[in-house]
Design an enzyme around this catalytic site. Structure first.
Site, PDB file in Angstrom:
ATOM      1  N   VAL A  48       0.836  -1.201   0.000  1.00 26.92           N
ATOM      2  CA  VAL A  48       0.000   0.000   0.000  1.00 26.92           C
ATOM      3  C   VAL A  48       0.876   1.259   0.000  1.00 26.92           C
ATOM      4  O   VAL A  48       0.568   2.247  -0.678  1.00 26.92           O
ATOM      5  CB  VAL A  48      -0.966   0.008   1.210  1.00 26.92           C
ATOM      6  N   CYS A  49       1.970   1.211   0.732  1.00 27.01           N
ATOM      7  CA  CYS A  49       2.838   2.393   0.892  1.00 27.01           C
ATOM      8  C   CYS A  49       3.247   3.045  -0.431  1.00 27.01           C
ATOM      9  O   CYS A  49       3.137   4.265  -0.564  1.00 27.01           O
ATOM     10  CB  CYS A  49       4.072   2.042   1.713  1.00 27.01           C
ATOM     11  N   PRO A  50       3.718   2.291  -1.426  1.00 28.85           N
ATOM     12  CA  PRO A  50       4.148   2.967  -2.647  1.00 28.85           C
ATOM     13  C   PRO A  50       3.008   3.661  -3.385  1.00 28.85           C
ATOM     14  O   PRO A  50       3.235   4.656  -4.059  1.00 28.85           O
ATOM     15  CB  PRO A  50       4.762   1.853  -3.491  1.00 28.85           C
ATOM     16  N   THR A  51       1.781   3.171  -3.226  1.00 25.58           N
ATOM     17  CA  THR A  51       0.669   3.815  -3.933  1.00 25.58           C
ATOM     18  C   THR A  51       0.442   5.224  -3.410  1.00 25.58           C
ATOM     19  O   THR A  51       0.240   6.158  -4.185  1.00 25.58           O
ATOM     20  CB  THR A  51      -0.635   2.993  -3.827  1.00 25.58           C
ATOM     21  N   ILE A  53       2.686   7.046  -1.531  1.00 20.08           N
ATOM     22  CA  ILE A  53       3.915   7.829  -1.652  1.00 20.08           C
ATOM     23  C   ILE A  53       4.050   8.373  -3.074  1.00 20.08           C
ATOM     24  O   ILE A  53       4.364   9.555  -3.273  1.00 20.08           O
ATOM     25  CB  ILE A  53       5.144   6.991  -1.237  1.00 20.08           C
TER      26      ILE A  53
END
Length: 176
Positions: A48-51, A53
C-alpha cells in the site's frame, strides 16, 4: 491522543533524497515558515505504501503552490529508503520521488507523534504542520488503507482559508 493545536514534536533525521542517490538531513526547523505534510508509513518495499507515496510525489507541485513541503518517514534505515527510491517501479520500487524519505531508525519520532505500534513500526499517520510549527491536522489509518491525496489537499486548503469550512468544502465555496 490528539496532537492537533499543539507544537509539533521536534525531529532531526537523516534522509534519502528523491533522486535515489544522495542522503540529506531534515529537521522540523527546516520547514519553519512553510506548511509541512509530515507523513509516516509502515515499511519500505511493501504494497500500500508505494501507492500513496507515489501519489503524493505526483501532486508535489500542487502542494508547492500552497507553500507546502512534503516529508515521508518510516522506521527503516536511510539505506533502505535509498534502495527503494532507486529501484524501478517495475521492480516494486518507487523509481524516484519529488521529496525525501526520512529514517526514524531509533523510532523516537514515531513515538513522539504517537504512531509507533507495539511491533516497533510506524502506523500510517499524516500530520499537517503550519508555518509556526503547530499541528493543525492529524489522521491515523489502518495499515491496509492508503490515504487520499485529494482529501489531504482539501484539508490543507481549508486550514489555509482560515474560516469555518463545512463538510466537503472546496476552495471558492462559501464558508460558514
Amino acid at each position: 491522543m490528539s496532537l492537533v493545536g499543539r507544537q509539533a514534536p521536534h525531529f532531526e533525521m537523516e534522509t534519502a533524497l528523491g533522486n535515489g542517490e544522495d542522503f540529506g538531513q531534515a529537521s522540523l526547523s527546516d520547514y519553519k515558515g512553510k506548511y509541512l505534510i509530515f507523513f509516516f508509513y509502515p515499511l519500505d518495499f511493501t504494497f500500500v505504501c508505494p501507492t500513496e507515496i507515489k501519489a503524493l510525489s505526483d501532486a508535489v507541485e500542487e502542494f508547492k503552490d500552497l507553500d507546502t513541503e512534503i516529508l515521508g518517514v518510516s522506521t527503516d534505515s536511510k539505506f533502505s529508503h535509498r534502495a527503494w527510491i532507486a529501484t524501478s517501479e517495475e521492480d516494486k520500487g518507487l523509481g524516484g520521488l519529488n521529496f525525501p524519505l526520512a529514517a526514524d531508525y531509533k523510532k523516537e519520532v514515531a513515538e513522539a507523534y504517537g504512531v509507533l505500534n507495539d511491533e516497533g513500526i510506524a502506523q500510517r499517520g499524516l500530520f499537517i504542520i503550519d508555518p509556526e510549527g503547530i499541528i493543525q491536522y492529524q489522521v491515523i489509518t489502518p495499515d491496509s488503507v492508503g490515504r487520499s491525496v485529494d482529501e489531504t489537499l482539501r484539508v490543507l486548503q481549508a486550514i489555509q482559508a482560515g474560516g469555518l469550512c463545512p463538510a466537503n468544502w472546496r476552495p471558492g465555496e462559501e464558508m460558514l
